[in-house]
Scaffold this motif. Structure first.
Motif, mmCIF file in Angstrom:
data_model
loop_
_atom_site.group_PDB
_atom_site.id
_atom_site.type_symbol
_atom_site.label_atom_id
_atom_site.label_comp_id
_atom_site.label_asym_id
_atom_site.label_seq_id
_atom_site.Cartn_x
_atom_site.Cartn_y
_atom_site.Cartn_z
ATOM 1 N N ARG A 23 49.077 30.413 -0.594
ATOM 2 C CA ARG A 23 48.589 29.133 -1.116
ATOM 3 C C ARG A 23 49.203 27.962 -0.371
ATOM 4 N NH1 ARG A 23 49.628 29.427 -7.197
ATOM 5 N NH2 ARG A 23 50.841 31.229 -6.678
ATOM 6 N N GLU A 24 50.496 28.039 -0.071
ATOM 7 C CA GLU A 24 51.149 26.961 0.669
ATOM 8 C C GLU A 24 50.581 26.852 2.084
ATOM 9 O OE1 GLU A 24 55.309 27.773 0.334
ATOM 10 O OE2 GLU A 24 55.328 27.307 -1.803
ATOM 11 N N LEU A 25 50.308 27.999 2.705
ATOM 12 C CA LEU A 25 49.701 27.995 4.029
ATOM 13 C C LEU A 25 48.314 27.355 3.979
ATOM 14 C CD1 LEU A 25 50.016 28.871 6.986
ATOM 15 C CD2 LEU A 25 49.001 31.068 6.333
ATOM 16 N N TRP A 26 47.540 27.682 2.951
ATOM 17 C CA TRP A 26 46.205 27.116 2.800
ATOM 18 C C TRP A 26 46.265 25.602 2.631
ATOM 19 C CZ3 TRP A 26 41.459 27.772 3.976
ATOM 20 C CH2 TRP A 26 40.463 27.039 3.352
ATOM 21 N N ILE A 42 43.876 26.827 14.494
ATOM 22 C CA ILE A 42 44.580 26.592 13.228
ATOM 23 C C ILE A 42 45.835 27.448 13.164
ATOM 24 C CG2 ILE A 42 44.442 26.833 10.721
ATOM 25 C CD1 ILE A 42 41.421 26.148 10.989
ATOM 26 N N ALA A 43 45.720 28.720 13.519
ATOM 27 C CA ALA A 43 46.886 29.613 13.516
ATOM 28 C C ALA A 43 47.968 29.086 14.446
ATOM 29 C CB ALA A 43 46.465 31.022 13.907
ATOM 30 N N VAL A 48 51.563 30.600 12.912
ATOM 31 C CA VAL A 48 51.439 31.906 12.244
ATOM 32 C C VAL A 48 50.528 32.782 13.093
ATOM 33 C CG1 VAL A 48 51.782 30.981 9.928
ATOM 34 C CG2 VAL A 48 49.473 31.193 10.810
ATOM 35 N N PRO A 49 50.682 34.101 12.971
ATOM 36 C CA PRO A 49 49.757 34.995 13.695
ATOM 37 C C PRO A 49 48.324 34.791 13.200
ATOM 38 C CG PRO A 49 51.640 36.212 12.824
ATOM 39 C CD PRO A 49 51.704 34.836 12.245
ATOM 40 N N LEU A 50 47.372 35.006 14.079
ATOM 41 C CA LEU A 50 45.968 34.828 13.725
ATOM 42 C C LEU A 50 45.593 35.689 12.526
ATOM 43 C CD1 LEU A 50 43.151 33.671 14.254
ATOM 44 C CD2 LEU A 50 42.796 35.536 15.890
#
Length: 76
Positions: A23-26, A42-43, A48-50
């Motif tokens: 959720r935090e990543l979103w 975006i990744a 962060v990894p794809l």
């Protein structure tokens, strides 16, 4: 008190139970999604990894569909 409210909103803000990290990543990614960036871009911007980004997008990026609506759709 403020912390308790934030925890409550964090825990109940999504219709489905999704991990806090996703959720935090979103939340961090929404502005990039709105800009129309590719998943790889975006990744990269989120460091962060794809695959992790794709999991996040799949879990958080779709509007929940009411069960009744889904049942009506699958009955056609």
């Amino acid at each position: 008190m403020k912390g308790e409210l934030l925890h409550y909103l964090r825990d109940t803000g999504f219709s489905l139970r999704i991990s806090h990290r996703l959720r935090e990543l979103w939340i961090k990614a929404r502005k990039h999604v709105a800009q129309g960036l590719t998943d790889q871009q975006i990744a990269d911007r989120l460091n962060v990894p794809l695959q992790r980004w794709l999991e996040c997008r799949h879990a958080c990026g779709h509007r929940p569909v009411p069960l009744q609506e889904e049942l009506m759709r699958s009955g056609d």
